[in-house]
Enzyme design. Structure first.
Site, PDB file in Angstrom:
ATOM      1  N   HIS A  82      -1.758  21.772  -2.194  1.00  0.00           N
ATOM      2  CA  HIS A  82      -1.417  20.305  -2.138  1.00  0.00           C
ATOM      3  C   HIS A  82      -0.295  20.084  -1.011  1.00  0.00           C
ATOM      4  O   HIS A  82       0.504  20.965  -0.822  1.00  0.00           O
ATOM      5  CB  HIS A  82      -0.993  19.991  -3.395  1.00  0.00           C
ATOM      6  CG  HIS A  82      -0.844  18.399  -3.473  1.00  0.00           C
ATOM      7  ND1 HIS A  82      -1.631  17.240  -3.818  1.00  0.00           N
ATOM      8  CD2 HIS A  82       0.499  17.794  -3.111  1.00  0.00           C
ATOM      9  CE1 HIS A  82      -1.045  16.187  -3.759  1.00  0.00           C
ATOM     10  NE2 HIS A  82       0.035  16.509  -3.456  1.00  0.00           N
ATOM     11  N   ASP A 161       0.798   8.619 -13.761  1.00  0.00           N
ATOM     12  CA  ASP A 161       1.340   8.456 -12.279  1.00  0.00           C
ATOM     13  C   ASP A 161       0.826   7.388 -11.638  1.00  0.00           C
ATOM     14  O   ASP A 161       1.379   6.764 -10.878  1.00  0.00           O
ATOM     15  CB  ASP A 161       0.902   9.953 -11.829  1.00  0.00           C
ATOM     16  CG  ASP A 161       1.257   9.967 -10.471  1.00  0.00           C
ATOM     17  OD1 ASP A 161       2.329   9.680 -10.027  1.00  0.00           O
ATOM     18  OD2 ASP A 161       0.350  10.041  -9.508  1.00  0.00           O
ATOM     19  N   ARG A 168       6.621   1.947  -8.446  1.00  0.00           N
ATOM     20  CA  ARG A 168       7.621   2.714  -7.597  1.00  0.00           C
ATOM     21  C   ARG A 168       7.358   1.898  -6.265  1.00  0.00           C
ATOM     22  O   ARG A 168       8.488   1.710  -5.578  1.00  0.00           O
ATOM     23  CB  ARG A 168       7.272   4.046  -7.718  1.00  0.00           C
ATOM     24  CG  ARG A 168       7.938   4.969  -8.872  1.00  0.00           C
ATOM     25  CD  ARG A 168       7.501   6.265  -8.857  1.00  0.00           C
ATOM     26  NE  ARG A 168       8.011   7.196  -7.612  1.00  0.00           N
ATOM     27  CZ  ARG A 168       7.304   8.139  -7.048  1.00  0.00           C
ATOM     28  NH1 ARG A 168       6.146   8.431  -7.732  1.00  0.00           N
ATOM     29  NH2 ARG A 168       7.851   8.655  -5.943  1.00  0.00           N
ATOM     30  N   SER A 183       5.404  13.303  -9.998  1.00  0.00           N
ATOM     31  CA  SER A 183       4.056  12.602  -9.546  1.00  0.00           C
ATOM     32  C   SER A 183       3.268  13.618  -8.958  1.00  0.00           C
ATOM     33  O   SER A 183       2.176  13.411  -9.622  1.00  0.00           O
ATOM     34  CB  SER A 183       4.577  11.495  -8.430  1.00  0.00           C
ATOM     35  OG  SER A 183       3.234  11.230  -7.729  1.00  0.00           O
ATOM     36  N   LYS A 187      -0.151  15.729 -11.360  1.00  0.00           N
ATOM     37  CA  LYS A 187      -1.499  15.661 -11.001  1.00  0.00           C
ATOM     38  C   LYS A 187      -2.152  17.228 -10.981  1.00  0.00           C
ATOM     39  O   LYS A 187      -3.377  17.401 -11.264  1.00  0.00           O
ATOM     40  CB  LYS A 187      -1.962  14.944  -9.870  1.00  0.00           C
ATOM     41  CG  LYS A 187      -1.640  13.208  -9.981  1.00  0.00           C
ATOM     42  CD  LYS A 187      -1.754  12.573  -8.573  1.00  0.00           C
ATOM     43  CE  LYS A 187      -0.616  12.658  -7.755  1.00  0.00           C
ATOM     44  NZ  LYS A 187      -0.273  11.732  -6.981  1.00  0.00           N
TER      45      LYS A 187
HETATM   46  N1  URA Z   1       2.573  12.029  -3.125  1.00  0.00           N
HETATM   47  C1  URA Z   1       2.437  11.723  -4.386  1.00  0.00           C
HETATM   48  O1  URA Z   1       1.118  11.923  -4.881  1.00  0.00           O
HETATM   49  N2  URA Z   1       3.396  10.957  -5.217  1.00  0.00           N
HETATM   50  C2  URA Z   1       4.462  10.759  -4.674  1.00  0.00           C
HETATM   51  O2  URA Z   1       5.508  10.349  -5.154  1.00  0.00           O
HETATM   52  C3  URA Z   1       4.750  10.998  -3.089  1.00  0.00           C
HETATM   53  C4  URA Z   1       3.773  11.779  -2.498  1.00  0.00           C
END
Ligand code: URA
Length: 439
Positions: A82, A161, A168, A183, A187
């Site tokens: 990621h 999220d 946010r 966040s 995932k």
């Molecule tokens: N990418 C994400 O998935 N979440 C964040 O808060 C920032 C970047």
């Protein structure tokens, strides 16, 4: 329990208990807690940070708010990758087929573009016929057969999220290191891989603008992954300049194809080797040296490119585009940006480069905007290069002629010129594992 008391406790700097975190997050997802109270809690977190214990509890609660994908039907060690986001970051498109061609397993759910950063799924969808929303059964079948499938995140992965990110975004609480860590890792935990390699980008085109902040974020994400029983490493990479030379959708696919053939731009080719070998190492495929050799071999002998083409075919895409990238439809309009003065390019505002690509149509101005797959930028000169007055810096592409002139004027502001050659940019700053930081 009352949300008011939870907000008040966090505001005063005390550690929240697991039950309090679950009460707040679960209540918010169930719409029992209103946006204004969750916003207040997010701001209290923004100012007071989170302890490791709070962070692990919050991430697990967010991960469990939806489906937890069980990848046990796929044989072998599944390794995920990621990136915290960047401009021209098409690494997954190269690294995943390379790892698969070496015998690794990549069952990856990727994202779409976010703000000025591009997304793997949008790029893949520029291949005619390519399906990125496929059911779990087919997803598992493809990974078992080819060692790779790249699909979009299903709607029910970490819904907490999704809701929190949207909040946010409008309450100025995106740039909080613990909230970013929770966040991303929520995932990753929900997506089910055994091992995780994180690309934590640093610089003007990344969320983290300094190496110090990126190290804190990396350490937190590694701690969350390891705490959840997933071996996790993070590699800090430079995003002070766009990665490779292409920024867009189909032009990034073309660059990924060239890189799978060993003909990619030097900076991008190197980053792909670093990440593919790190994934193989984590997947226990060999030593660091052996993994790098395997990566170079599958690029050289063409099996990595074949694996990419096979995945495209299996997911409904026209694989002939992978072997004949000249078939991708170019943009009808283009304009060159040339240097107004002679000298060295001392720096580039990479976020501005990403925003230029969005103006050209390569990203979304609004949630519902359609993407112009052929729009984007090709850079011919980047930071550190010497240029003559009038020399071509970049070509901008769009299907909307009206956007080109404004976009070129905007992109011009992103370059700083000087008379001295700047220090060579480091591509990789550090590696963070549960054992510590290796520079
Ligand atoms: N990418 C994400 O998935 N979440 C964040 O808060 C920032 C970047």
């Amino acid at each position: 329990m009352r949300m008011y008391d939870i907000i008040d406790k966090k505001k005063r700097g005390f550690e929240l208990a697991k039950e309090e975190i679950y009460y707040a997050i679960d209540g918010y997802v169930a719409e029992e807690i209103p946006d204004y109270q969750m916003s207040a809690l997010l701001m209290a977190i923004y100012y007071n940070g989170m302890t490791d214990c709070e962070l692990i509890n919050m991430t697990e609660c967010m991960a469990k708010s939806g489906d937890m994908v069980d990848l046990s039907k796929i044989d072998g060690i599944k390794v995920d990758k990621h990136s915290t986001g960047g401009v021209g970051d098409k690494t997954t498109l190269v690294v995943a087929p390379v790892v698969a061609a070496c015998g690794g397993k990549v069952a990856k759910m990727s994202g779409r573009g976010l703000g000025f950063t591009g997304g793997t799924i949008d790029k893949l969808e520029s291949i005619p016929g390519m399906q990125t929303a496929i059911d779990e059964k087919k997803f598992f079948q493809i990974v078992n057969k080819l060692g790779i499938s790249l699909i979009g995140q299903s709607a029910n992965i970490a819904p907490a999220d999704k809701k929190l990110y949207a909040l946010r975004d409008v309450t100025a609480t995106v740039d909080s290191i613990p909230l970013i860590a929770a966040s991303i890792m929520s995932k990753k935990l929900a997506a089910g891989s055994d091992k995780i390699v994180l690309d934590v980008t640093v610089g003007s085109g990344a969320f983290m603008k300094s190496v110090d902040d990126a190290l804190i974020l990396a350490e937190k994400m590694v701690a969350i992954g390891e705490g959840a029983g997933r071996e996790t490493i993070a590699i800090l990479t430079n995003m002070d300049v766009p990665l490779g030379i292409a920024v867009g959708n189909n032009i990034e696919i073309i660059e990924a194809i060239e890189t799978l053939q060993g003909k990619g731009p030097d900076d991008f080719q190197k980053i792909c080797e670093v990440f593919a070998s790190a994934m193989l190492e984590l997947g226990q495929m060999g030593t660091k040296k052996e993994c790098l050799e395997m990566v170079q071999k599958v690029i050289k002998n063409g099996t990595a490119l074949d694996r990419f083409a096979a995945m495209v075919k299996e997911q409904g895409g026209d694989e002939s585009y992978i072997y004949h990238p000249e078939k991708f439809k170019g943009a009808p309009y283009e304009i060159n940006l040339t240097a107004k003065e002679a000298g060295y390019i001392v720096s580039m505002d990479t976020e501005l480069c990403g925003k230029t690509a969005v103006i050209l149509g390569a990203g979304r101005e609004r949630k519902e905007s359609l993407i112009d797959m052929a729009a984007g930028i090709r850079f011919f000169k980047k930071t550190g290069d010497q240029v003559e007055k009038g020399e071509k810096l970049a070509t901008l592409y769009s299907s909307n002629q009206k956007k080109l002139q404004d976009a070129a004027l905007y992109l011009e502001k992103g370059y700083t010129f000087g008379h001295e050659k700047p220090k060579e940019l480091k591509q990789v700053f550090a590696r963070v594992t549960k054992e510590g930081i290796i520079y």
